[in-house]
Design an enzyme around this catalytic site. Structure first.
Site: not given
Ligand code: PEP
Length: 249
Positions: A7, A9, A93, A95, A165, A171, A211
């Site tokens: 992803n 983003k 997601h 976000e 998630e 993040g 992460s």
């Molecule tokens: C995400 O935004 O879907 C994600 C998994 O981000 P990160 O790996 O940066 O935590």
């Protein structure tokens, strides 16, 4: 086969994506151990489609409109994504749920719109830190899944992958333990079993995201109840992303 979904983003310009893909193509070989998907920003989708060509890499978008066509300035429809050659779209997601106020009803509509346009779906679900701390993970996942899947037929689930998630892991550099991920995956499968069937539950593809990086991937690589990973920040550096992929090859 493990699904590894990147992803990006809102990162990388089309020129940067172009270079990233040229390098990726040179350094990654298609095989049957990893199913690779790249969810990239809208403006880079056509160049990515061109560069991926006949390779077995799936092209993904990070969002789509819950409406079909017309008066939706700034939105992108499922039909447009399909036409550009997109294979799948991320929906729900955290976000987007938080910043863009996408509620469970909108997410349900987006899923239906994606299915109508022949797009596969990566549906993100997960609890906040306070929900985690007050042991509400199971309730949150159940509510998110039941509302997301409202009105769907069982056979449509074949086109949906669920990404667990936890919001507090995205993040932040923090991750749940492998045991907690297995537990959440079991909850996800039990909701599908209850609402659809044992077969749909067994066949459901589940990813973990939050992460994941080159340093911690090995501690999660043997998860039994999930089928792969959604990788955000760590996909932006190609060398690190390849290190993650190579754990499964
Ligand atoms: C995400 O935004 O879907 C994600 C998994 O981000 P990160 O790996 O940066 O935590």
């Amino acid at each position: 086969m493990k699904k590894i979904i990147a992803n990006f983003k809102m990162n990388k310009t089309p020129s940067q994506i172009k270079q990233y893909l040229i390098d990726l193509m040179a350094r990654y070989k298609d095989g049957d151990k990893v199913e690779l998907g790249l969810s990239i920003p809208y403006p880079s989708l056509p160049i990515a489609k061109f560069l991926i060509g006949e390779r077995k890499i799936k092209l993904g978008a990070q969002n789509l409109s819950d409406e079909e066509v017309g008066k939706n300035t700034g939105e992108v429809s499922g039909e447009m994504l399909k036409d550009v050659g997109v294979n799948y779209v991320i929906i729900g997601h955290s976000e987007r749920r938080k910043k863009f106020k996408e509620d469970n009803k909108t997410i349900n509509n987006k899923i239906k719109m994606a299915l109508k346009n022949g797009l596969e779906i990566i549906l993100c679900v997960g609890e906040s830190l306070s929900e985690y701390n007050t042991l509400k993970t199971k309730d949150v996942l159940t509510e998110q899944l039941e509302s997301a899947f409202k009105g769907l037929y069982e056979n449509e689930l074949e086109n949906i992958t669920v990404a667990y998630e936890p919001i507090w892991a995205i993040g932040t550099g923090k991750t749940p333990s492998a045991r907690e991920i297995e537990k959440a995956s079991k909850v996800i499968r039990s909701v599908i079993k209850e609402d659809f069937s044992a077969k749909a539950s067994e066949n459901l593809q589940i990813l973990y995201g939050g992460s994941i990086n080159a340093k911690n991937i090995s501690q999660f690589k043997n998860l039994k109840y999930s089928n792969g990973f959604l990788v955000g920040g760590a996909c932006l550096d190609l060398a690190e992303f390849l290190q993650i992929i190579n754990v499964f090859i």
